[in-house]
Design an enzyme around this catalytic site. Structure first.
Site, PDB file in Angstrom:
ATOM      1  N   LYS A 140       0.903  -1.270   0.021  1.00 24.60           N
ATOM      2  CA  LYS A 140       0.010  -0.060   0.108  1.00 24.60           C
ATOM      3  C   LYS A 140       0.951   1.251  -0.014  1.00 24.60           C
ATOM      4  CE  LYS A 140      -3.638  -2.291   2.599  1.00 24.60           C
ATOM      5  NZ  LYS A 140      -4.853  -2.315   1.584  1.00 24.60           N
TER       6      LYS A 140
ATOM      7  N   HIS B 184     -17.464   4.098  -1.949  1.00 19.90           N
ATOM      8  CA  HIS B 184     -16.266   3.198  -2.461  1.00 19.90           C
ATOM      9  C   HIS B 184     -16.644   3.328  -3.811  1.00 19.90           C
ATOM     10  CE1 HIS B 184     -13.595  -0.202  -3.068  1.00 19.90           C
ATOM     11  NE2 HIS B 184     -14.252  -0.186  -4.255  1.00 19.90           N
TER      12      HIS B 184
ATOM     13  N   ASN C  64      -6.405  -3.171  -7.600  1.00 17.94           N
ATOM     14  CA  ASN C  64      -6.582  -4.628  -7.862  1.00 17.94           C
ATOM     15  C   ASN C  64      -5.931  -4.887  -9.012  1.00 17.94           C
ATOM     16  OD1 ASN C  64      -7.680  -5.190  -5.206  1.00 17.94           O
ATOM     17  ND2 ASN C  64      -9.605  -4.328  -5.864  1.00 17.94           N
TER      18      ASN C  64
ATOM     19  N   GLU D   7      -6.403   1.637  -2.992  1.00 17.56           N
ATOM     20  CA  GLU D   7      -5.435   0.450  -3.544  1.00 17.56           C
ATOM     21  C   GLU D   7      -5.752   0.237  -4.792  1.00 17.56           C
ATOM     22  OE1 GLU D   7      -5.531  -2.944  -1.203  1.00 17.56           O
ATOM     23  OE2 GLU D   7      -7.754  -3.007  -1.592  1.00 17.56           O
TER      24      GLU D   7
ATOM     25  N   ARG E 256      -6.221  -7.429 -11.075  1.00 22.61           N
ATOM     26  CA  ARG E 256      -7.002  -8.617 -11.522  1.00 22.61           C
ATOM     27  C   ARG E 256      -8.384  -8.187 -11.833  1.00 22.61           C
ATOM     28  NH1 ARG E 256     -10.470  -8.915  -7.400  1.00 22.61           N
ATOM     29  NH2 ARG E 256      -9.459  -8.674  -5.326  1.00 22.61           N
TER      30      ARG E 256
ATOM     31  N   GLU F 174      -9.038   1.779  -6.721  1.00 28.75           N
ATOM     32  CA  GLU F 174      -9.965   1.885  -5.789  1.00 28.75           C
ATOM     33  C   GLU F 174      -9.899   3.284  -5.301  1.00 28.75           C
ATOM     34  OE1 GLU F 174     -11.615  -2.518  -4.565  1.00 28.75           O
ATOM     35  OE2 GLU F 174     -10.136  -1.520  -3.244  1.00 28.75           O
TER      36      GLU F 174
ATOM     37  N   GLY G  65      -7.837  -7.737   2.781  1.00 28.96           N
ATOM     38  CA  GLY G  65      -9.143  -7.943   3.416  1.00 28.96           C
ATOM     39  C   GLY G  65      -9.308  -7.438   4.903  1.00 28.96           C
TER      40      GLY G  65
ATOM     41  N   VAL H  81     -14.792  -9.585  -9.218  1.00 30.88           N
ATOM     42  CA  VAL H  81     -16.074 -10.085  -9.219  1.00 30.88           C
ATOM     43  C   VAL H  81     -17.270  -9.277  -9.883  1.00 30.88           C
ATOM     44  CG1 VAL H  81     -18.053 -10.713  -7.599  1.00 30.88           C
ATOM     45  CG2 VAL H  81     -15.650 -11.342  -7.092  1.00 30.88           C
TER      46      VAL H  81
ATOM     47  N   LYS I 238      -5.413   9.582   7.042  1.00 29.31           N
ATOM     48  CA  LYS I 238      -6.446  10.423   7.519  1.00 29.31           C
ATOM     49  C   LYS I 238      -7.959   9.528   7.525  1.00 29.31           C
ATOM     50  CE  LYS I 238      -9.088  13.959   8.896  1.00 29.31           C
ATOM     51  NZ  LYS I 238      -8.677  14.335  10.245  1.00 29.31           N
TER      52      LYS I 238
HETATM   53  P1  ADP Z   1      -7.711  -3.987   2.311  1.00 31.50           P
HETATM   54  O1  ADP Z   1      -6.620  -4.234   1.566  1.00 31.50           O
HETATM   55  O2  ADP Z   1      -7.492  -4.703   3.792  1.00 31.50           O
HETATM   56  O3  ADP Z   1      -9.229  -4.293   1.921  1.00 31.50           O
HETATM   57  P2  ADP Z   1      -8.147  -1.013   1.797  1.00 31.50           P
HETATM   58  O4  ADP Z   1      -7.108  -0.083   1.996  1.00 31.50           O
HETATM   59  O5  ADP Z   1      -8.565  -1.574   0.714  1.00 31.50           O
HETATM   60  O6  ADP Z   1      -7.630  -2.580   2.730  1.00 31.50           O
HETATM   61  O7  ADP Z   1      -9.310  -0.665   2.733  1.00 31.50           O
HETATM   62  C1  ADP Z   1     -10.454  -1.444   3.035  1.00 31.50           C
HETATM   63  C2  ADP Z   1     -11.859  -0.757   3.358  1.00 31.50           C
HETATM   64  O8  ADP Z   1     -11.408   0.169   4.371  1.00 31.50           O
HETATM   65  C3  ADP Z   1     -12.282   0.225   2.581  1.00 31.50           C
HETATM   66  O9  ADP Z   1     -12.916  -0.285   1.394  1.00 31.50           O
HETATM   67  C4  ADP Z   1     -12.779   1.285   3.356  1.00 31.50           C
HETATM   68  O10 ADP Z   1     -14.295   0.725   3.549  1.00 31.50           O
HETATM   69  C5  ADP Z   1     -12.103   1.326   4.742  1.00 31.50           C
HETATM   70  N1  ADP Z   1     -11.027   2.428   4.404  1.00 31.50           N
HETATM   71  C6  ADP Z   1      -9.943   2.405   4.199  1.00 31.50           C
HETATM   72  N2  ADP Z   1      -8.944   3.430   4.125  1.00 31.50           N
HETATM   73  C7  ADP Z   1     -10.111   4.479   4.860  1.00 31.50           C
HETATM   74  C8  ADP Z   1      -9.771   5.504   5.272  1.00 31.50           C
HETATM   75  N3  ADP Z   1      -8.558   6.368   4.868  1.00 31.50           N
HETATM   76  N4  ADP Z   1     -10.918   6.143   5.807  1.00 31.50           N
HETATM   77  C9  ADP Z   1     -11.858   5.531   6.190  1.00 31.50           C
HETATM   78  N5  ADP Z   1     -12.123   4.360   5.708  1.00 31.50           N
HETATM   79  C10 ADP Z   1     -11.153   3.717   5.095  1.00 31.50           C
END
Ligand code: ADP
Length: 384
Positions: free
Chosen positions: A49, A141, A222, A220, A224, A208, A97, A227, A134
């Site tokens: 990340k 999303h 993805n 982040e 691939r 995303e 996850g 779904v 933050k």
């Molecule tokens: P993972 O790789 O574990 O899925 P992500 O970085 O994609 O982690 O974040 C997963 C979820 O967490 C996001 O879809 C969102 O719902 C929440 N999230 C991630 N970053 C933030 C943030 N800075 N503020 C609020 N919610 C967040």
């Protein structure tokens, strides 16, 4: 071994556990088998990340404000959190996850949460390095689909809204995202195309973002097919998996950006073998299966009457996707299609989908990622 035994010259990894595994890509390369997807190095560069955020910043893509540098000294990180401003989110850079992620509301609980995130990162992913972000309070999303080939061509295929989630698991997805303007769409799409070119990325990928008050914040990538790719296929008329195979075979993309248009609106409901309220997995024998049909209705599923859902895998047993000329008509089609779907013998989340599709907040469009958890709490309280 399976590819060698069957004489396959390529592997499409789907969206399962091998699809984002660079070691597997390298094993395919070594065995002279085409891996349908990006290179191991592109996958690796987006896999962490902190590195992904740094790359995106360089490409001019807006990222969630925060610290994603090398310095892992606890007091330095506490200072960073202070200057970012609470609440913050500590994330293990190798996390996935939702693991290794900790929300911190105030300075006094920072040290303890930092330790927990580092410990989880180390235990689950073998990497204790963290970044600090933050915490965005009420985001949606929204993710952007991109596609690059091996000839330097890259396009985007607009965005999907996947805000309807439970514990970071997507439940309903749609395209395009309600309320996103044509200018916003064009701007974020062009930035994602530029970033894709910068990392010389081949194949399909998804950027995303959290989206709040008209602003996108990258979280982040993805690397691939996802779904929820059918909603993009339904609004663009482009078969993404077919194009993946053509691009993996070395052919140039058959579409330029100006060829790709949005027609209507698409919604996907993930049908899971689980209790619709407790989400308890519900494997077992499907006594009766009847699939809906008609114009604008698509069912991606392996189910049949007599099929036994095994307990060893993900609970998803099908995807119901509809297309309509407007979001309103797509919702109407989904309502109808859900009511035609019959899965007897096991619990499924069909009743939850039926409630959600007619929920006034969902119907209005633009719900945040917290909507479903709040909805489940409120409806559980009401039925007590
Ligand atoms: P993972 O790789 O574990 O899925 P992500 O970085 O994609 O982690 O974040 C997963 C979820 O967490 C996001 O879809 C969102 O719902 C929440 N999230 C991630 N970053 C933030 C943030 N800075 N503020 C609020 N919610 C967040």
């Amino acid at each position: 071994a399976a590819a060698k035994q069957t004489g396959a010259n390529a592997i499409h990894p789907g969206y399962g556990f091998l699809s984002e595994n660079p070691d597997f890509v390298e094993a395919c390369n070594k065995a002279n088998i085409i891996f349908v997807g990006p290179s191991a190095s592109a996958m690796r560069s987006m896999g962490l990340k902190d590195a992904a955020k740094a790359l995106m910043e360089t490409a001019g893509v807006p990222v969630v404000p925060g610290y994603h540098g090398e310095n892992q000294d606890a007091s330095f990180l506490a200072q960073q959190a202070q200057s970012i401003g609470y609440p913050v989110l500590i994330k293990a850079r190798a996390g996935g996850g939702g693991k290794g992620m900790r929300k911190v509301d105030a300075a006094k609980s920072f040290a303890q949460n930092l330790e927990a995130a580092q410990r989880e990162g180390k235990a689950s992913f073998g990497d204790a390095t963290v970044l600090i972000e933050k915490y965005i309070e009420q985001p949606r999303h929204i993710e952007v689909q991109v596609f690059g080939d091996s000839h330097g061509n890259t396009v985007h295929l607009f965005e999907r809204d996947c805000s309807l989630q439970r514990r970071h698991q997507k439940v309903i997805e749609e395209a395009p995202a309600p309320g996103v303007t044509a200018e916003e769409r064009e701007k974020i799409g062009a930035l994602c195309v530029k970033a894709t070119l910068d990392i010389e990325y081949e194949g399909v990928g998804t950027f995303e973002f959290l989206y709040q008050d008209g602003e996108f914040f990258f979280i982040e990538m993805n690397t691939r097919i996802q779904v929820e790719h059918p909603v993009t296929e339904m609004i663009t008329g482009i078969d993404l998996v077919r194009e993946q195979l053509l691009v993996a075979a070395g052919l140039p993309l058959r579409y330029e950006q100006s060829d790709i248009k949005i027609t209507g609106h698409a919604i996907e409901c993930r049908i899971n073998a689980e209790h619709p309220r407790t989400f308890m997995p519900a494997p077992g024998k499907v006594k009766q299966f009847h699939s809906p049909g008609g114009i604008g209705v698509r069912v991606d599923s392996h189910l049949y009457s007599g099929y036994t859902v095994p307990p060893n895998y993900d609970a998803m047993i099908g995807k119901l996707i509809v297309h309509g000329d407007t979001r309103h008509s797509a919702r109407a089609r989904m309502r109808q299609a859900l009511s035609e779907t019959v899965v007897e013998g096991i619990n499924t989340n069909l009743p939850l989908h039926q409630d959600l599709i007619d929920n006034p907040e969902f119907a209005a469009g633009g719900i945040s990622i917290h909507f479903l958890d709040r909805y489940l709490k409120e409806t559980a309280a009401a039925s007590e």
